[in-house]
Design a protein around this motif. Structure first.
Motif, PDB file in Angstrom:
ATOM      1  N   THR A 158       0.892  -1.176   0.000  1.00 19.63           N
ATOM      2  CA  THR A 158       0.000   0.000   0.000  1.00 19.63           C
ATOM      3  C   THR A 158       0.917   1.210   0.000  1.00 19.63           C
ATOM      4  N   PRO A 159       0.384   2.397  -0.263  1.00 18.84           N
ATOM      5  CA  PRO A 159       1.214   3.574  -0.020  1.00 18.84           C
ATOM      6  C   PRO A 159       1.447   3.669   1.483  1.00 18.84           C
ATOM      7  N   ILE A 160       2.501   4.322   1.893  1.00 15.60           N
ATOM      8  CA  ILE A 160       2.676   4.544   3.321  1.00 15.60           C
ATOM      9  C   ILE A 160       1.928   5.829   3.672  1.00 15.60           C
ATOM     10  N   TYR A 161       1.284   5.800   4.821  1.00 17.82           N
ATOM     11  CA  TYR A 161       0.313   6.846   5.162  1.00 17.82           C
ATOM     12  C   TYR A 161       0.946   8.077   5.784  1.00 17.82           C
ATOM     13  N   PHE A 162       0.466   9.246   5.360  1.00 13.47           N
ATOM     14  CA  PHE A 162       0.869  10.488   6.019  1.00 13.47           C
ATOM     15  C   PHE A 162       0.132  10.565   7.351  1.00 13.47           C
ATOM     16  N   PRO A 163       0.841  10.644   8.464  1.00 13.91           N
ATOM     17  CA  PRO A 163       0.118  10.799   9.728  1.00 13.91           C
ATOM     18  C   PRO A 163      -0.534  12.177   9.746  1.00 13.91           C
ATOM     19  N   GLY A 185     -11.960   6.323   4.097  1.00 15.03           N
ATOM     20  CA  GLY A 185     -11.298   6.513   2.791  1.00 15.03           C
ATOM     21  C   GLY A 185      -9.853   6.076   2.876  1.00 15.03           C
ATOM     22  N   THR A 186      -9.184   6.440   3.972  1.00 16.86           N
ATOM     23  CA  THR A 186      -7.772   6.053   4.089  1.00 16.86           C
ATOM     24  C   THR A 186      -7.645   4.545   4.328  1.00 16.86           C
ATOM     25  N   CYS A 187      -8.694   3.942   4.861  1.00 14.94           N
ATOM     26  CA  CYS A 187      -8.612   2.489   5.119  1.00 14.94           C
ATOM     27  C   CYS A 187      -8.795   1.690   3.838  1.00 14.94           C
ATOM     28  N   TYR A 188      -9.336   2.342   2.834  1.00 12.89           N
ATOM     29  CA  TYR A 188      -9.749   1.614   1.635  1.00 12.89           C
ATOM     30  C   TYR A 188      -8.594   0.833   0.989  1.00 12.89           C
ATOM     31  N   THR A 189      -7.477   1.556   0.685  1.00 14.89           N
ATOM     32  CA  THR A 189      -6.365   0.894   0.000  1.00 14.89           C
ATOM     33  C   THR A 189      -5.893  -0.313   0.813  1.00 14.89           C
ATOM     34  N   THR A 190      -5.790  -0.114   2.114  1.00 13.92           N
ATOM     35  CA  THR A 190      -5.200  -1.148   2.968  1.00 13.92           C
ATOM     36  C   THR A 190      -6.102  -2.372   3.087  1.00 13.92           C
ATOM     37  N   GLY A 217      -4.017   2.149  -9.769  1.00 14.43           N
ATOM     38  CA  GLY A 217      -4.548   3.360  -9.116  1.00 14.43           C
ATOM     39  C   GLY A 217      -6.049   3.253  -8.964  1.00 14.43           C
ATOM     40  N   HIS A 218      -6.500   2.959  -7.733  1.00 17.70           N
ATOM     41  CA  HIS A 218      -7.951   2.817  -7.533  1.00 17.70           C
ATOM     42  C   HIS A 218      -8.612   4.188  -7.390  1.00 17.70           C
ATOM     43  N   GLY A 219      -9.943   4.176  -7.453  1.00 19.10           N
ATOM     44  CA  GLY A 219     -10.696   5.434  -7.326  1.00 19.10           C
ATOM     45  C   GLY A 219     -10.821   5.855  -5.865  1.00 19.10           C
ATOM     46  N   TRP A 220     -11.554   6.906  -5.651  1.00 17.48           N
ATOM     47  CA  TRP A 220     -11.704   7.438  -4.290  1.00 17.48           C
ATOM     48  C   TRP A 220     -13.027   7.031  -3.685  1.00 17.48           C
ATOM     49  N   LEU A 221     -13.014   6.981  -2.379  1.00 16.12           N
ATOM     50  CA  LEU A 221     -14.253   6.861  -1.645  1.00 16.12           C
ATOM     51  C   LEU A 221     -14.738   8.294  -1.445  1.00 16.12           C
ATOM     52  N   LEU A 222     -15.929   8.543  -1.942  1.00 15.82           N
ATOM     53  CA  LEU A 222     -16.459   9.907  -1.877  1.00 15.82           C
ATOM     54  C   LEU A 222     -17.467  10.006  -0.747  1.00 15.82           C
ATOM     55  N   ALA A 260       9.856   8.589   0.454  1.00 15.97           N
ATOM     56  CA  ALA A 260       8.743   7.661   0.670  1.00 15.97           C
ATOM     57  C   ALA A 260       8.778   6.494  -0.321  1.00 15.97           C
ATOM     58  N   LEU A 261       9.025   6.794  -1.587  1.00 12.07           N
ATOM     59  CA  LEU A 261       8.991   5.716  -2.595  1.00 12.07           C
ATOM     60  C   LEU A 261      10.034   4.638  -2.300  1.00 12.07           C
ATOM     61  N   VAL A 262      11.168   5.086  -1.754  1.00 13.60           N
ATOM     62  CA  VAL A 262      12.246   4.129  -1.460  1.00 13.60           C
ATOM     63  C   VAL A 262      11.797   3.065  -0.443  1.00 13.60           C
ATOM     64  N   ASN A 263      10.721   3.371   0.316  1.00 17.94           N
ATOM     65  CA  ASN A 263      10.292   2.399   1.336  1.00 17.94           C
ATOM     66  C   ASN A 263      10.014   1.031   0.740  1.00 17.94           C
ATOM     67  N   TYR A 264       9.569   1.020  -0.535  1.00 16.82           N
ATOM     68  CA  TYR A 264       9.185  -0.256  -1.129  1.00 16.82           C
ATOM     69  C   TYR A 264      10.367  -1.218  -1.250  1.00 16.82           C
ATOM     70  N   MET A 297      -0.303  -0.778  -4.997  1.00 16.17           N
ATOM     71  CA  MET A 297      -1.695  -0.300  -5.062  1.00 16.17           C
ATOM     72  C   MET A 297      -1.763   1.078  -4.423  1.00 16.17           C
ATOM     73  N   MET A 298      -2.568   1.972  -4.988  1.00 18.60           N
ATOM     74  CA  MET A 298      -2.672   3.322  -4.417  1.00 18.60           C
ATOM     75  C   MET A 298      -3.905   4.024  -4.961  1.00 18.60           C
ATOM     76  N   GLY A 299      -4.268   5.149  -4.335  1.00 13.98           N
ATOM     77  CA  GLY A 299      -5.349   5.979  -4.856  1.00 13.98           C
ATOM     78  C   GLY A 299      -4.878   6.701  -6.113  1.00 13.98           C
ATOM     79  N   LYS A 300      -5.834   7.100  -6.940  1.00  9.49           N
ATOM     80  CA  LYS A 300      -5.495   7.618  -8.272  1.00  9.49           C
ATOM     81  C   LYS A 300      -4.667   8.904  -8.233  1.00  9.49           C
ATOM     82  N   GLU A 301      -4.780   9.679  -7.134  1.00  8.88           N
ATOM     83  CA  GLU A 301      -4.093  10.977  -7.118  1.00  8.88           C
ATOM     84  C   GLU A 301      -2.576  10.829  -6.999  1.00  8.88           C
ATOM     85  N   ILE A 302      -2.108   9.626  -6.637  1.00  9.50           N
ATOM     86  CA  ILE A 302      -0.659   9.488  -6.482  1.00  9.50           C
ATOM     87  C   ILE A 302      -0.075   8.474  -7.476  1.00  9.50           C
TER      88      ILE A 302
END
Ligand code: MSP
Length: 656
Positions: free
Chosen positions: A13-18, A25-30, A291-296, A233-237, A261-266
């Motif tokens: 998953t992307p790593i989350y910005f605290p 919405g933030t739980c979706y990708t995970t 890149g998945h869509g968003w939970l609106l 952040a990308l290097v985390n992978y 896997m990530m949301g479409k904005e990134i």
């Protein structure tokens, strides 16, 4: 040697910005990645599932300062609250990385040195815009109405000495990567977006260090600069796998990643910048980026900054973790945006979990208890009716695997509900309560109940990657443990007759949706979340039905839709509802009857263009054979309108 065993699967998953507050919405990708990772594990893969927190950058510096906290205290608290949330949601990651972890810091520094020595990083002056919430650099020409094109917020002017990565050098290689390898970036719409918006216009070199922000990883060759947070952040992978450390065995085993896997904005960070960095480092690129869509919520992306968030902890504690996971995995059309409404959530819970699955389990176990004293009977007397059920069950693995490979998680769940619906229908068709009246029908009754129990075992097996408690509750009724692998357990007929069967407690209690909605609204209002209360009330007023299960292009292509022109229109005698039309569909004229008399004066429709479903089987309505259907839409007030092309087209024009 890098990974050669196809039975390994590395998913991130992307790593989350605290940011202080997590929402569904933030739980979706995970949760989606968790379901995929669990599925792969059960399907025999050695899986490594990575998630974590993205802990550097200007945004973190600012949030901690606003909260009057030491940065590391804030980050420790955030990482721990996120881990607790994942635990609550049943997310079983294999590693949780924090970008403040030592090994990660070292890997980032090594990578910077390598790129610098190679000449892919050079020093220059950055002049442009910076969006702190997105941590993104933008040129003036990229802003939309002077705002960040990703989040729509105000950007700051930034002018600072920086190091730049020669991203432009990799433009053609990335174009080639995306064009010649269609499975690299999906859904396809994201390929077009990246190619048209960023790659074909030509990439600019990327600013990869900040000298005005202090909270970051210091560059080994110039300590006045910290690494730009996105590169960090990308290097985390790869740092999470030990890349650049003394022990890089995991890297050797699992890289390249099978799925980012990530949301479409990134997506642009993952499908352009990340592969370019890897190319510069001579590291193989990941196999797949999605890149998945968003939970609106309403029409907006659910996000803390919009104050329109739904709290996952609250939702789980009221309605159970499995209801939340099920909703997110089933209801949000994968790859596209999907709106969250409390109503849709409650309806899904009632319809699918309580009625569909819960009733099947309680009816089956109660009948085994009542008619066979809680001991599973043997299947002795087969019938034609059993074949469909067995076939559906036996084909499940093949179908679900296919959906999961295509990352169509809602369809994979849809497949399981096909068996649940088929099993409920099987009860209605076999009528066990009638069989129970005759002693001579007891062997057949035993077979029916065995088949239902066996369906439930298979249903629970396939639900295991998606839901947490429910499969175990089902297995428990049949004195079974949840299997670790699909291998050897998915064929119909494995349950042992004689097994002790327990009557199930209710899996999900049936909720009074209107009552729940009023309670939620009242609570939101009392918590000051007026926007949420209001949005859901208006969703109630709209009360549109929930989206039906997804179909594929093949299903859609079976419809023959054409533009028709109405030649004659009249009321059908003795009917208040029906109008009879003659419609020119280009190759012939058709008689079509439609229930729109309440909404139209027939004479006003002559000459109008409409949309006709031409290959619908004819039906007799009030004695008239209606050969086709006119497409209409109904709004929330109940008004019905015919669907017409917005400009005149020839009769017979194909609608697709
Ligand atoms: N830190 C970066 C990722 C760096 S990865 C090298 C980041 N973090 S984030 O916390 O803002 O987002 C984490 C994930 O949550 C992203 O996949 C993002 O798209 C997702 N979502 C955040 N809000 C969302 C919705 N409302 N709906 C669906 N996903 C959403 O970006």
């Amino acid at each position: 040697m890098l990974k050669s065993d196809p039975k390994r699967f590395y998913i991130t998953t992307p790593i989350y910005f605290p940011s202080g507050k997590w929402h569904i919405g933030t739980c979706y990708t995970t949760i989606v990645c968790d379901a995929i990772a669990r599925f792969k594990k059960m399907d025999g893969f050695e899986v490594f599932y990575l998630t974590g927190t993205d802990e550097h950058g200007q945004k973190i510096e600012k949030v901690a300062k606003d909260k009057n906290l030491k940065i590391m205290d804030f980050l420790d608290e955030q990482a721990s609250s996120l881990k607790k949330l994942w635990e609550l949601l049943g997310v079983g990651y294999d590693k949780f990385i924090r970008t403040t972890d030592d090994y990660h810091v070292k890997a980032v520094q090594r990578i910077f040195s390598k790129l610098y020595e190679k000449g892919d990083i050079y020093k220059a002056k950055y002049e442009g815009h910076y969006c702190t919430p997105c941590e993104s650099f933008w040129a003036s020409s990229q802003l939309i109405d002077g705002k960040c094109p990703d989040c729509g917020r105000t950007t700051e002017l930034a002018e600072e000495e920086s190091y730049f990565f020669r991203l432009s050098k990799y433009t053609n290689q990335i174009i080639d990567l995306i064009e010649s390898n269609p499975s690299f970036l999906n859904p396809k719409s994201r390929q077009n977006e990246m190619l048209n918006n960023f790659l074909r216009p030509g990439l600019q070199d990327l600013c990869v260090s900040r000298s005005t922000c202090k909270w970051g990883i210091k560059l080994p060759f110039d300590e006045k600069h910290v690494a730009y947070v996105w590169i960090d952040a990308l290097v985390n992978y790869i740092s999470a796998l030990g890349y650049g450390s003394d022990d890089d065995s995991l890297f050797k085993k699992f890289w390249p990643a099978d799925l980012h896997m990530m949301g479409k904005e990134i997506v642009r960070f993952h499908s352009i910048i990340w592969p370019a960095l890897l190319m510069a480092l001579d590291i193989p690129i990941p196999k797949r980026v999605y890149g998945h869509g968003w939970l609106l919520f309403g029409e907006d992306k659910m996000s803390k900054s919009k104050n329109n968030i739904i709290d996952p902890i609250e939702l789980c504690s009221r309605y159970t973790v499995d209801a939340v996971r099920y909703y997110l995995l089933r209801e949000v059309p994968f790859g596209n945006d999907g709106a969250y409404t409390n109503r849709a959530f409650l309806l899904r819970r009632n319809a699918d979990l309580c009625n569909g699955l819960g009733n099947l389990l309680s009816r089956t176990t109660a009948m085994i208890d009542k008619y066979f004293s809680g001991v599973l009977p043997s299947p002795l007397v087969d019938s034609e009716l059993d074949l469909g059920l067995k076939e559906t069950a036996n084909n499940m693995l093949k179908h679900i695997r296919c959906h999961m490979d295509a990352l169509s998680v809602p369809d994979a769940l849809g497949e399981i509900w096909t068996l649940i619906d088929a099993s409920n229908k099987y009860i209605d068709e076999t009528k066990p309560w009638v069989l129970a009246k005759n002693n001579s029908d007891m062997p057949r009754l035993g077979t029916v109940l065995y088949n239902l129990a066996e369906s439930l075992r298979i249903i629970a097996t396939f639900l295991s990657p998606f839901l947490i408690d429910t499969p175990n509750k089902i297995f428990d009724c049949f004195s079974l443990e949840c299997p670790k692998l699909f291998d050897g357990v998915t064929a119909f007929g494995l349950l042992k007759p004689g097994t002790v069967v327990k009557i199930s407690d209710k899996l999900f209690d049936r909720l009074d949706v209107e009552k729940e909605l009023s309670t939620i609204d009242a609570q939101n209002a009392s918590l000051g979340c007026h926007d949420i209360a209001k949005t859901d009330v208006s969703a109630n007023e709209n009360a549109f039905p929930i989206i039906k299960s997804q179909i594929d292009h093949n299903d859609f292509s079976k419809l023959d839709l054409r533009v028709g022109i109405i030649k004659t229109a009249e009321h059908v005698k003795k009917s208040e509802k029906l109008l009879k039309f003659t419609v020119d569909i280009g190759i012939e004229e058709r008689t079509i009857v439609s229930g729109i008399a309440k909404y139209y004066d027939p004479s006003a429709l002559i000459g109008k263009s409409v949309t006709v479903v031409c290959n619908l089987a004819p039906v007799k309505l009030c004695g008239i054979l209606s050969n086709g259907m006119l497409l209409c839409a109904e709004d929330s007030s109940g008004d019905v309108v015919l669907i017409s092309p917005h400009k005149d087209l020839q009769a017979g024009s194909v609608v697709s």
